[in-house]
Scaffold this active site. Structure first.
Site, PDB file in Angstrom:
ATOM      1  N   HIS A  18       0.789  -1.311   0.137  1.00  0.00           N
ATOM      2  CA  HIS A  18      -0.033   0.003  -0.054  1.00  0.00           C
ATOM      3  C   HIS A  18       0.700   1.311  -0.144  1.00  0.00           C
ATOM      4  O   HIS A  18       0.567   2.072  -0.636  1.00  0.00           O
ATOM      5  CB  HIS A  18      -1.168  -0.032   1.310  1.00  0.00           C
TER       6      HIS A  18
ATOM      7  N   HIS B 213      -7.208  -7.937  -8.268  1.00  0.00           N
ATOM      8  CA  HIS B 213      -7.610  -8.717  -6.916  1.00  0.00           C
ATOM      9  C   HIS B 213      -7.857  -7.835  -5.963  1.00  0.00           C
ATOM     10  O   HIS B 213      -7.062  -7.583  -5.111  1.00  0.00           O
ATOM     11  CB  HIS B 213      -6.582  -9.517  -6.762  1.00  0.00           C
TER      12      HIS B 213
ATOM     13  N   SER C  12      -6.939  -2.111  -0.817  1.00  0.00           N
ATOM     14  CA  SER C  12      -6.279  -1.599  -1.899  1.00  0.00           C
ATOM     15  C   SER C  12      -7.525  -0.875  -2.573  1.00  0.00           C
ATOM     16  O   SER C  12      -7.412   0.117  -3.117  1.00  0.00           O
ATOM     17  CB  SER C  12      -5.481  -2.281  -2.755  1.00  0.00           C
TER      18      SER C  12
ATOM     19  N   GLU D  39     -12.906  -9.033  -8.595  1.00  0.00           N
ATOM     20  CA  GLU D  39     -13.144  -9.774  -7.421  1.00  0.00           C
ATOM     21  C   GLU D  39     -13.693 -11.033  -7.671  1.00  0.00           C
ATOM     22  O   GLU D  39     -15.058 -11.005  -8.141  1.00  0.00           O
ATOM     23  CB  GLU D  39     -13.565  -9.009  -6.481  1.00  0.00           C
TER      24      GLU D  39
ATOM     25  N   ASP E  24      -2.616  -8.254  -7.510  1.00  0.00           N
ATOM     26  CA  ASP E  24      -2.273  -8.753  -5.897  1.00  0.00           C
ATOM     27  C   ASP E  24      -2.968 -10.089  -5.820  1.00  0.00           C
ATOM     28  O   ASP E  24      -3.854  -9.987  -5.344  1.00  0.00           O
ATOM     29  CB  ASP E  24      -2.928  -7.694  -5.250  1.00  0.00           C
TER      30      ASP E  24
HETATM   31  N1  SAM Z   1      -5.725  -6.256  -3.309  1.00  0.00           N
HETATM   32  C1  SAM Z   1      -6.457  -6.220  -1.861  1.00  0.00           C
HETATM   33  C2  SAM Z   1      -5.806  -5.374  -0.905  1.00  0.00           C
HETATM   34  O1  SAM Z   1      -4.629  -5.021  -1.008  1.00  0.00           O
HETATM   35  O2  SAM Z   1      -6.463  -4.983  -0.018  1.00  0.00           O
HETATM   36  C3  SAM Z   1      -6.162  -7.723  -1.355  1.00  0.00           C
HETATM   37  C4  SAM Z   1      -6.611  -8.850  -2.311  1.00  0.00           C
HETATM   38  S1  SAM Z   1      -6.394 -10.572  -1.892  1.00  0.00           S
HETATM   39  C5  SAM Z   1      -4.535 -10.817  -1.894  1.00  0.00           C
HETATM   40  C6  SAM Z   1      -6.688 -11.330  -3.395  1.00  0.00           C
HETATM   41  C7  SAM Z   1      -8.068 -11.303  -4.070  1.00  0.00           C
HETATM   42  O3  SAM Z   1      -8.214 -11.892  -5.308  1.00  0.00           O
HETATM   43  C8  SAM Z   1      -8.999 -12.291  -2.885  1.00  0.00           C
HETATM   44  O4  SAM Z   1     -10.176 -11.569  -2.353  1.00  0.00           O
HETATM   45  C9  SAM Z   1      -9.556 -13.277  -4.209  1.00  0.00           C
HETATM   46  O5  SAM Z   1     -11.028 -13.711  -3.555  1.00  0.00           O
HETATM   47  C10 SAM Z   1      -9.554 -12.529  -5.308  1.00  0.00           C
HETATM   48  N2  SAM Z   1      -9.334 -13.577  -6.484  1.00  0.00           N
HETATM   49  C11 SAM Z   1      -8.504 -14.722  -6.546  1.00  0.00           C
HETATM   50  N3  SAM Z   1      -8.433 -15.038  -7.860  1.00  0.00           N
HETATM   51  C12 SAM Z   1      -8.873 -14.005  -8.575  1.00  0.00           C
HETATM   52  C13 SAM Z   1      -9.249 -13.899 -10.187  1.00  0.00           C
HETATM   53  N4  SAM Z   1      -8.583 -14.840 -10.968  1.00  0.00           N
HETATM   54  N5  SAM Z   1      -9.954 -12.617 -10.571  1.00  0.00           N
HETATM   55  C14 SAM Z   1     -10.433 -11.775  -9.347  1.00  0.00           C
HETATM   56  N6  SAM Z   1     -10.015 -12.118  -8.228  1.00  0.00           N
HETATM   57  C15 SAM Z   1      -9.522 -12.816  -7.816  1.00  0.00           C
END
Ligand code: SAM
Length: 289
Positions: free
Chosen positions: A19, A42, A104, A122, A171
């Site tokens: 972040h 993500h 994020s 998501e 991410d």
């Molecule tokens: N970026 C966020 C933050 O910094 O607050 C954290 C994200 S977390 C590491 C990853 C997220 O991606 C999870 O909520 C998961 O459900 C989602 N996810 C996993 N595979 C995905 C995909 N192929 N496309 C979109 N979202 C996905």
């Protein structure tokens, strides 16, 4: 698939590195008035309570944001970048309390100017509902699109953005080992369509082969496309086994020239503030194409 919930990791050392970097990228790109499109591939749930739910169970924030705030309370100096990051976290809290940690999507939403747009992906069936609800509460909601789709396959469809000024945060949870391969494919396609975009990729530093190879794979892709890169890692612990995440990294393609200085100031402070044994260390490398 779908066992990962980011609330367990909200406010961890890995979130701080990610972040802090992200805020700098957005604010640098906003120095020009042209519209900026930001894609968060993500997204997670958007914002997390640190007082109840998964975050209160895992207590990962205690090794991250809580520890950083304690370091500051002891009168230790911090960099301007860390100060700015803390201001943004504090926007979601009242006074000096730390009840909530912005993910994020909230960090990015709060930074949007009227001309900017934010695209959030998501896939998790529960997280997407929470994300939609949380984003719906924001005054910036009209500038934000939310997609319940697989971002690895859909990212290319958003590139290049109409204004040709874009930042992409990638991410993944890497819960699925295939994510490493999907990331490479998505980056190849993204750079073919939008070579001048700024791409920020987060990854966990693990002994798993795919994780150890990730920075070199990204360097190869960047150099093949004649792009500059910056690579940063923050390790807070060097204990045997991988029961909890001890280190993570950010790989930036087309980094702004200011990012290296920003991280060179922040990383030594973060490794002091968050390090829990003599194994705390950081890495910062870059290459100009
Ligand atoms: N970026 C966020 C933050 O910094 O607050 C954290 C994200 S977390 C590491 C990853 C997220 O991606 C999870 O909520 C998961 O459900 C989602 N996810 C996993 N595979 C995905 C995909 N192929 N496309 C979109 N979202 C996905």
């Amino acid at each position: 698939m779908f066992s990962y919930r980011h609330a367990f990791h909200a406010g961890s050392h890995a979130d701080i590195l990610k972040h802090l970097t992200l805020i700098h990228l957005v604010e640098y790109l906003q120095e020009k008035p042209g519209a900026l499109t930001i894609v968060d591939t993500h997204a997670g749930a958007g914002i997390y309570s640190l007082k109840d739910g998964f975050a209160a169970v895992s207590k990962e924030a205690e090794g991250g944001i809580v520890r950083l705030l304690e370091f500051i309370k002891q009168g230790k100096p911090i960099s301007e970048g860390i100060q700015r990051y803390l201001e943004i976290v504090q926007t979601e809290n009242t006074g000096d309390q730390l009840d909530a940690y912005p993910g994020s999507p909230f960090i990015l939403a709060r930074l949007l100017r009227p001309q900017d747009r934010l695209k959030l992906f998501e896939l998790h069936p529960k997280e997407i509902d929470i994300l939609r609800h949380n984003i719906g509460e924001l005054k910036q909601a009209k500038q934000i699109d939310i997609y319940a789709e697989d971002s690895f396959t859909r990212l290319k469809g958003l590139l290049p953005p109409p204004s040709r000024r874009g930042l992409v945060l990638i991410d993944p949870s890497y819960e699925d080992k295939q994510d490493y391969r999907y990331l490479e494919e998505a980056m190849e396609e993204a750079l073919q369509r939008f070579a001048t975009g700024c791409y920020a990729i987060w990854y966990p530093t693990l002994s798993r082969r795919e994780s150890a190879a990730l920075p070199d794979r990204m360097k190869k892709i960047a150099v093949n496309h004649k792009r500059s890169w910056l690579h940063a890692e923050l390790r807070v612990e060097n204990a045997p086994g991988e029961r909890r995440l001890q280190s993570s990294g950010m790989f930036i393609i087309n980094p702004p020239w200011t990012l290296e200085k920003h991280l060179a100031e922040a990383l030594p402070i973060l490794s002091k503030a968050l390090g829990i044994d003599g194994g705390a260390q950081f890495l910062l490398k870059s290459f100009e194409a």
